[in-house]
Design a protein around this motif. Sequence first.
Motif, PDB file in Angstrom:
ATOM      1  N   TRP A 388      33.916  44.913  35.726  1.00  0.00           N
ATOM      2  CA  TRP A 388      33.446  43.586  36.110  1.00  0.00           C
ATOM      3  C   TRP A 388      32.510  43.616  37.320  1.00  0.00           C
ATOM      4  N   LEU A 389      32.817  44.397  38.302  1.00  0.00           N
ATOM      5  CA  LEU A 389      31.998  44.428  39.515  1.00  0.00           C
ATOM      6  C   LEU A 389      30.556  44.783  39.201  1.00  0.00           C
ATOM      7  N   GLU A 390      30.353  45.772  38.330  1.00  0.00           N
ATOM      8  CA  GLU A 390      29.010  46.253  38.041  1.00  0.00           C
ATOM      9  C   GLU A 390      28.270  45.385  37.024  1.00  0.00           C
ATOM     10  N   SER A 406      37.828  23.915  47.460  1.00  0.00           N
ATOM     11  CA  SER A 406      39.148  23.289  47.564  1.00  0.00           C
ATOM     12  C   SER A 406      39.758  23.455  48.945  1.00  0.00           C
ATOM     13  N   GLY A 407      39.054  24.104  49.849  1.00  0.00           N
ATOM     14  CA  GLY A 407      39.566  24.300  51.202  1.00  0.00           C
ATOM     15  C   GLY A 407      40.649  25.353  51.278  1.00  0.00           C
ATOM     16  N   MET A 408      40.552  26.380  50.416  1.00  0.00           N
ATOM     17  CA  MET A 408      41.571  27.431  50.376  1.00  0.00           C
ATOM     18  C   MET A 408      41.042  28.747  50.931  1.00  0.00           C
ATOM     19  N   ILE A 409      41.945  29.683  51.088  1.00  0.00           N
ATOM     20  CA  ILE A 409      41.601  30.971  51.693  1.00  0.00           C
ATOM     21  C   ILE A 409      41.593  32.034  50.599  1.00  0.00           C
ATOM     22  N   TYR A 410      40.451  32.655  50.418  1.00  0.00           N
ATOM     23  CA  TYR A 410      40.318  33.712  49.412  1.00  0.00           C
ATOM     24  C   TYR A 410      40.709  35.032  50.069  1.00  0.00           C
ATOM     25  N   GLU A 411      41.803  35.629  49.572  1.00  0.00           N
ATOM     26  CA  GLU A 411      42.380  36.818  50.222  1.00  0.00           C
ATOM     27  C   GLU A 411      41.837  38.132  49.671  1.00  0.00           C
ATOM     28  N   GLY A 412      40.842  38.077  48.794  1.00  0.00           N
ATOM     29  CA  GLY A 412      40.251  39.309  48.296  1.00  0.00           C
ATOM     30  C   GLY A 412      40.629  39.618  46.858  1.00  0.00           C
ATOM     31  N   THR A 413      40.273  40.842  46.415  1.00  0.00           N
ATOM     32  CA  THR A 413      40.453  41.206  45.013  1.00  0.00           C
ATOM     33  C   THR A 413      41.027  42.614  44.856  1.00  0.00           C
ATOM     34  N   TRP A 414      41.633  42.822  43.706  1.00  0.00           N
ATOM     35  CA  TRP A 414      41.955  44.165  43.232  1.00  0.00           C
ATOM     36  C   TRP A 414      41.107  44.406  41.992  1.00  0.00           C
ATOM     37  N   ARG A 415      40.330  45.490  42.005  1.00  0.00           N
ATOM     38  CA  ARG A 415      39.477  45.848  40.878  1.00  0.00           C
ATOM     39  C   ARG A 415      39.917  47.197  40.324  1.00  0.00           C
ATOM     40  N   ASP A 416      40.369  47.162  39.112  1.00  0.00           N
ATOM     41  CA  ASP A 416      40.835  48.383  38.464  1.00  0.00           C
ATOM     42  C   ASP A 416      39.635  49.302  38.185  1.00  0.00           C
ATOM     43  N   VAL A 417      39.783  50.584  38.460  1.00  0.00           N
ATOM     44  CA  VAL A 417      38.708  51.549  38.202  1.00  0.00           C
ATOM     45  C   VAL A 417      39.102  52.560  37.130  1.00  0.00           C
ATOM     46  N   GLU A 418      40.319  52.459  36.663  1.00  0.00           N
ATOM     47  CA  GLU A 418      40.800  53.391  35.651  1.00  0.00           C
ATOM     48  C   GLU A 418      40.569  52.828  34.250  1.00  0.00           C
ATOM     49  N   GLY A 419      40.338  53.710  33.267  1.00  0.00           N
ATOM     50  CA  GLY A 419      40.189  53.264  31.897  1.00  0.00           C
ATOM     51  C   GLY A 419      39.061  53.967  31.173  1.00  0.00           C
ATOM     52  N   LYS A 426      23.581  52.745  29.071  1.00  0.00           N
ATOM     53  CA  LYS A 426      22.498  51.907  29.591  1.00  0.00           C
ATOM     54  C   LYS A 426      22.347  50.577  28.834  1.00  0.00           C
ATOM     55  N   GLN A 427      23.419  50.100  28.227  1.00  0.00           N
ATOM     56  CA  GLN A 427      23.405  48.808  27.553  1.00  0.00           C
ATOM     57  C   GLN A 427      24.373  47.874  28.288  1.00  0.00           C
ATOM     58  N   ASP A 428      23.864  47.208  29.334  1.00  0.00           N
ATOM     59  CA  ASP A 428      24.738  46.435  30.211  1.00  0.00           C
ATOM     60  C   ASP A 428      25.487  45.329  29.474  1.00  0.00           C
ATOM     61  N   LEU A 429      24.810  44.591  28.605  1.00  0.00           N
ATOM     62  CA  LEU A 429      25.464  43.495  27.921  1.00  0.00           C
ATOM     63  C   LEU A 429      26.566  44.000  27.009  1.00  0.00           C
ATOM     64  N   GLN A 430      26.277  45.032  26.238  1.00  0.00           N
ATOM     65  CA  GLN A 430      27.291  45.585  25.344  1.00  0.00           C
ATOM     66  C   GLN A 430      28.456  46.179  26.132  1.00  0.00           C
ATOM     67  N   CYS A 431      28.136  46.785  27.261  1.00  0.00           N
ATOM     68  CA  CYS A 431      29.199  47.365  28.088  1.00  0.00           C
ATOM     69  C   CYS A 431      30.077  46.276  28.702  1.00  0.00           C
ATOM     70  N   PHE A 432      29.471  45.171  29.106  1.00  0.00           N
ATOM     71  CA  PHE A 432      30.293  44.096  29.663  1.00  0.00           C
ATOM     72  C   PHE A 432      31.229  43.530  28.596  1.00  0.00           C
ATOM     73  N   VAL A 433      30.718  43.352  27.391  1.00  0.00           N
ATOM     74  CA  VAL A 433      31.574  42.886  26.308  1.00  0.00           C
ATOM     75  C   VAL A 433      32.715  43.875  26.076  1.00  0.00           C
ATOM     76  N   PHE A 434      32.411  45.151  26.225  1.00  0.00           N
ATOM     77  CA  PHE A 434      33.412  46.203  26.049  1.00  0.00           C
ATOM     78  C   PHE A 434      34.516  46.080  27.103  1.00  0.00           C
ATOM     79  N   TYR A 435      34.131  45.774  28.366  1.00  0.00           N
ATOM     80  CA  TYR A 435      35.097  45.709  29.466  1.00  0.00           C
ATOM     81  C   TYR A 435      35.709  44.318  29.678  1.00  0.00           C
ATOM     82  N   LYS A 436      35.051  43.282  29.196  1.00  0.00           N
ATOM     83  CA  LYS A 436      35.350  41.891  29.571  1.00  0.00           C
ATOM     84  C   LYS A 436      36.828  41.520  29.463  1.00  0.00           C
ATOM     85  N   ASP A 437      37.466  41.839  28.372  1.00  0.00           N
ATOM     86  CA  ASP A 437      38.848  41.420  28.153  1.00  0.00           C
ATOM     87  C   ASP A 437      39.833  42.576  28.280  1.00  0.00           C
ATOM     88  N   GLY A 438      39.428  43.573  29.029  1.00  0.00           N
ATOM     89  CA  GLY A 438      40.286  44.748  29.197  1.00  0.00           C
ATOM     90  C   GLY A 438      41.555  44.446  29.980  1.00  0.00           C
TER      91      GLY A 438
END
Length: 479
Positions: A388-390, A406-419, A426-438
């Motif tokens: 997702w990040l890329e 909403s006046g809330m505090i965003y505490e950050g993210t966890w981004r999985d790098v394994e998989g 070099k096909q960004d759109l196809q790769c995003f579809v590949f990762y999107k619902d992982g």
Amino acid sequence: MSKVLEVESTLKAPSKHRSPLVSSCYCTKLSICLSLISLSIIFFLIQIQTLKAPSPFSSSSSPSWAFFHQWRDKVLNTSLNFDCSPELKSMVSKLRDSVMFLPLKDLRFAKTATEGHTWFMSSLKDITDDEKFKYLYFPSEASKGRLLCLMGRNIKDGGSNMYALAWPESLPHNATLRRGLTYVSDTYYDYNNLWHGLTTLLPFVRWYIKKGCVAPDRWVLYHWGELRLSVGPWVRKVMEVTFGGLHLEGLEGDGGGPICFEKALVFRHDTEEVNREEELEMLRCKARVFCNVSRGAPVKEIGLTLLLRRGARAFKNESAVVGIFEAVCRKVDGCRLTVAHTDNLTFCDQVKLMSSTDILATAHGAQMTNMIFMDRNSSLMQFFPKGWLELAGEGQYVYQWLASWSGMIYEGTWRDVEGEECPYAKQDLQCFVFYKDGKIGHNETFLMDWTMDVLNRVKKRKVEEASSNSIQPSGCRCG
């Protein structure tokens, strides 16, 4: 060639233009009025002459009076016998025939539908207010007093649905007039997804607040110019709670012709970059009142909610993640952990859960929209699958924006790098579809430390807020 309506940059009160139907007889009526004024002057002069030189004869038999009566009768007969109705009917017919319907979706602007020149009602220029909101309003000075008329009920081809502007005295043939205020919306996305439905709704909420809380009589919803006759259950409930009801217009006229609206407000742009704190505060308040929910979690308690997904973007090892949150929560006095899945909660269940939540931990997805029911200064922890990040672009930040609005505090993210690696080089759109619902993996050490840090910050903040004796507002806007 379609006429382009030039709209001014600010919406003013509708000017009282002379109706084209009235002006058709204006010159004739003016001449009659002038004749009657002249008649009065002659009468006055005759009266003066009579006073200066009294006659032994009756005034009615004098030459002056005879002339006066003769001239008066001629003028009055002319005015009474004059009939401009054929001319009026002809003008009305011509104006009805001249109403020009254009496609709601202009394919010439398909590439700029979400930015720049919109394809929905493309001939009309937006009004932009001082807060950068863009909209259309009918009737107005900008529309020269004309009403908005819509024709077509196609749910698959927005190019076959049509719009036009018409004066109220000369609506198109077989038109049906809808009285009251109508909200018209077009979205590039849809009305079922919680996030997209909410962001489409918010401009109308703002207008509702700014214009004295006058609720619409009906809604007309479009997606790419295609008519929509339903919305998602969560979106529907928010609309009903906010405006006191929801009537979706199906554009079925009595005469089988177009539907024209006495008053119509149109929003056709996404405005995700605009701060929406006031609108979201009202939604939060009204939802809590509707669901009979009191404000927030107790001061001595920290409500930690782990909101889980099934299928797309679920945790790879859900039980392990739940175990980590349970272990950390036991180490902090006052921590109360709630684990829930969004697919088995009613609307009010979601409002009640979020109202008692100080920290929301969940994966990226539409269920995060429920954060709007949390108290201000609550915290959000977000989880992403690999890729997702890329590849996700700005869409990955929408809930960070919502937290800010909403006046809330965003505490950050966890981004999985394994998989798995994307097989489409070099096909960004196809790769995003590949990762999107992982599925999302986790790191136990990182997750324990991150959760502990957030719990300690929230505990400290709640104590400070309690000691400050801050006064909470009572009652809802437009309540």
